[in-house]
Design an enzyme around this catalytic site. Structure first.
Site, mmCIF file in Angstrom:
data_model
loop_
_atom_site.group_PDB
_atom_site.id
_atom_site.type_symbol
_atom_site.label_atom_id
_atom_site.label_comp_id
_atom_site.label_asym_id
_atom_site.label_seq_id
_atom_site.Cartn_x
_atom_site.Cartn_y
_atom_site.Cartn_z
ATOM 1 N N LYS A 136 6.773 13.803 -19.153
ATOM 2 C CA LYS A 136 6.885 14.567 -20.399
ATOM 3 C C LYS A 136 7.581 15.888 -20.111
ATOM 4 O O LYS A 136 7.138 16.651 -19.249
ATOM 5 C CB LYS A 136 5.503 14.815 -21.012
ATOM 6 C CG LYS A 136 5.554 15.387 -22.429
ATOM 7 C CD LYS A 136 4.183 15.345 -23.082
ATOM 8 C CE LYS A 136 4.259 15.724 -24.548
ATOM 9 N NZ LYS A 136 2.950 15.571 -25.238
ATOM 10 N N ASN A 148 7.507 18.223 -25.210
ATOM 11 C CA ASN A 148 6.267 18.976 -25.367
ATOM 12 C C ASN A 148 6.509 20.132 -26.349
ATOM 13 O O ASN A 148 7.523 20.177 -27.034
ATOM 14 C CB ASN A 148 5.815 19.492 -23.995
ATOM 15 C CG ASN A 148 4.307 19.575 -23.863
ATOM 16 O OD1 ASN A 148 3.621 20.026 -24.780
ATOM 17 N ND2 ASN A 148 3.775 19.158 -22.726
ATOM 18 N N THR A 149 5.594 21.079 -26.380
ATOM 19 C CA THR A 149 5.707 22.236 -27.270
ATOM 20 C C THR A 149 6.738 23.226 -26.734
ATOM 21 O O THR A 149 7.133 23.182 -25.572
ATOM 22 C CB THR A 149 4.349 22.934 -27.407
ATOM 23 O OG1 THR A 149 3.896 23.335 -26.098
ATOM 24 C CG2 THR A 149 3.317 22.001 -28.015
ATOM 25 N N SER A 178 3.655 21.423 -20.036
ATOM 26 C CA SER A 178 2.765 22.280 -20.811
ATOM 27 C C SER A 178 3.068 23.737 -20.479
ATOM 28 O O SER A 178 3.146 24.112 -19.310
ATOM 29 C CB SER A 178 1.303 21.977 -20.488
ATOM 30 O OG SER A 178 0.464 22.957 -21.081
ATOM 31 N N ASN A 199 -0.790 26.521 -29.756
ATOM 32 C CA ASN A 199 -1.992 26.351 -28.947
ATOM 33 C C ASN A 199 -1.755 26.877 -27.545
ATOM 34 O O ASN A 199 -0.633 26.877 -27.035
ATOM 35 C CB ASN A 199 -2.422 24.875 -28.917
ATOM 36 C CG ASN A 199 -1.827 24.120 -27.741
ATOM 37 O OD1 ASN A 199 -2.357 24.167 -26.622
ATOM 38 N ND2 ASN A 199 -0.709 23.439 -27.972
ATOM 39 N N PHE A 242 -5.252 22.884 -20.672
ATOM 40 C CA PHE A 242 -5.822 21.686 -20.034
ATOM 41 C C PHE A 242 -7.349 21.731 -19.969
ATOM 42 O O PHE A 242 -7.963 21.432 -18.943
ATOM 43 C CB PHE A 242 -5.258 21.494 -18.624
ATOM 44 C CG PHE A 242 -3.851 20.972 -18.556
ATOM 45 C CD1 PHE A 242 -3.223 20.421 -19.655
ATOM 46 C CD2 PHE A 242 -3.136 21.032 -17.360
ATOM 47 C CE1 PHE A 242 -1.924 19.942 -19.581
ATOM 48 C CE2 PHE A 242 -1.838 20.548 -17.269
ATOM 49 C CZ PHE A 242 -1.228 20.009 -18.382
ATOM 50 N N ASN A 254 1.052 26.173 -21.002
ATOM 51 C CA ASN A 254 -0.201 26.915 -20.991
ATOM 52 C C ASN A 254 -0.914 26.951 -19.649
ATOM 53 O O ASN A 254 -2.027 27.458 -19.540
ATOM 54 C CB ASN A 254 -1.137 26.338 -22.061
ATOM 55 C CG ASN A 254 -0.525 26.430 -23.445
ATOM 56 O OD1 ASN A 254 0.070 27.450 -23.790
ATOM 57 N ND2 ASN A 254 -0.633 25.361 -24.216
ATOM 58 N N THR A 255 -0.291 26.378 -18.619
ATOM 59 C CA THR A 255 -0.765 26.511 -17.244
ATOM 60 C C THR A 255 0.330 27.220 -16.458
ATOM 61 O O THR A 255 1.451 26.723 -16.382
ATOM 62 C CB THR A 255 -1.074 25.140 -16.621
ATOM 63 O OG1 THR A 255 -2.147 24.532 -17.354
ATOM 64 C CG2 THR A 255 -1.498 25.289 -15.164
#
Length: 352
Positions: A211, A240-241, A173, A111, A115, A175-176
């Site tokens: 996290k 996390n991922t 994360s 993914n 956010f 993705n940011t």
């Protein structure tokens, strides 16, 4: 798994993954999903996590109910605790679609949501309106265009944290852009100072978790452990991922974003065990990454977790996975004559 659940999963897997996710939320909102009726529990399963009394140690990871739309039905789904979010100070749409990809053959997903959420005000109101019962945490995030991301975490805590049973500082994360830079020792220490100052301004003390990513080096994990111990953080969620694609094959293997699911199990469990050893068991740990069976839960607990969280495996095994894991863990504890406290960390050295 019931026949209804099998048919529902088969139907959802014929759809685009994000549309399937959204439809599963709507089905929960409309009462179309068979639920457990409450948390699975027993004397063997009850556990204290950073002062939070859990009916069982099987939790729902953040990311499924980003906006707190289905807190009540999730509380009746067998989980011992759930986590919603991530919430950012202002609403934001996240990254362009498509941004969610199934890797069915490997029981994994990628993914790059970024956010996407309706903002801390809306999510905080839903959190405050939830029924009593299973503990609910809030994942704190930062807006993509923020000039001061550390302040974003503190702001979400001030807006909505008072209604949560715990909050999680999500600096991991992928993705940011540049968010993971906040995991460095100096940056993380400064960030946690601000978050804890915001927590101390609330009417009651809310446990603060952090996290972390599974892609940290051993030296970085040691530095992070020292920061966590010095700041007296209440717990760490590992992990996390991952950005790694080691051994990942198939048409979506090259997609950008975070990989979760079965391929993450070994990497995330090694980080968990190393963190347990670095902190000498002084900080409660929540194990996440690749959990899809009672064997997986057992190994996470052996590696040092006091509780675990699941998400990706539910895409393939359904919402009933949570009560199945809880009952399976209860049966194994009884069979082995062990308590959760005895199990936690008992095999951390095996992951050196």
């Amino acid at each position: 798994m019931s026949m209804i659940e099998k048919l529902g999963l088969a139907a959802l897997h014929r759809l685009d993954p994000e549309r399937a996710h959204d439809l599963s939320i709507k089905a929960l909102q409309r009462g179309l999903v068979p639920l457990e009726g409450g948390a699975v529990t027993s004397d063997r399963l009850r556990v204290d996590l950073a002062g939070i009394s859990l009916p069982n140690p099987i939790g729902l990871a953040a990311g499924y109910d980003k906006n707190g739309l289905v807190i009540a039905p999730l509380m009746r789904s067998g989980f011992g605790f759930i986590e919603i979010g991530a919430a950012t100070p202002r609403p934001q749409p996240g990254n362009p679609r498509p941004r969610l990809f199934r890797l069915t053959g490997q029981q994994a997903i990628i993914n790059r949501f970024g956010f996407n959420n309706q903002g801390a005000d809306a999510i905080g109101r839903r959190l405050a309106d939830r029924p009593a019962g299973v503990p609910v945490g809030l994942n704190l995030g930062a807006n993509k265009d923020s000039a001061d991301r550390a302040e974003d975490f503190a702001q979400v805590l001030r807006i909505a944290g008072h209604s949560a049973d715990f909050v999680t500082v999500n600096v991991s994360s992928p993705n940011t852009e540049k968010l993971r830079d906040l995991q460095g020792a100096d940056a993380l220490a400064a960030l946690l100072d601000r978050v804890l100052a915001a927590r101390d301004g609330l009417a009651r003390r809310v446990p603060v978790f952090v996290k972390i990513a599974p892609d940290l080096s051993d030296a970085e994990i040691a530095d992070l452990a020292a920061v966590v111990l010095n700041a007296r953080i209440d717990g760490v969620i590992a992990t996390n991922t991952t950005l790694s694609r080691d051994g990942i094959l198939g048409p979506h293997a090259g997609q950008a974003g975070g990989l979760s699911g079965r391929p993450l199990f070994m990497r995330s469990t090694r980080v968990l065990a190393l963190l347990h050893r670095q902190t000498r068991g002084a900080v409660p740990l929540i194990g996440v990454g690749g959990i899809g069976s009672v064997d997986d839960v057992w190994e996470k607990l052996r590696a040092g977790a006091s509780a675990v969280q699941i998400y990706s495996a539910m895409i393939y095994q359904g919402l009933s996975l949570a009560p199945r894991l809880a009952r399976g863990l209860d049966a194994r504890l009884q069979d082995q004559g062990m308590t959760l406290a005895e199990l936690t960390g008992s095999g951390a050295a095996d992951w050196s």
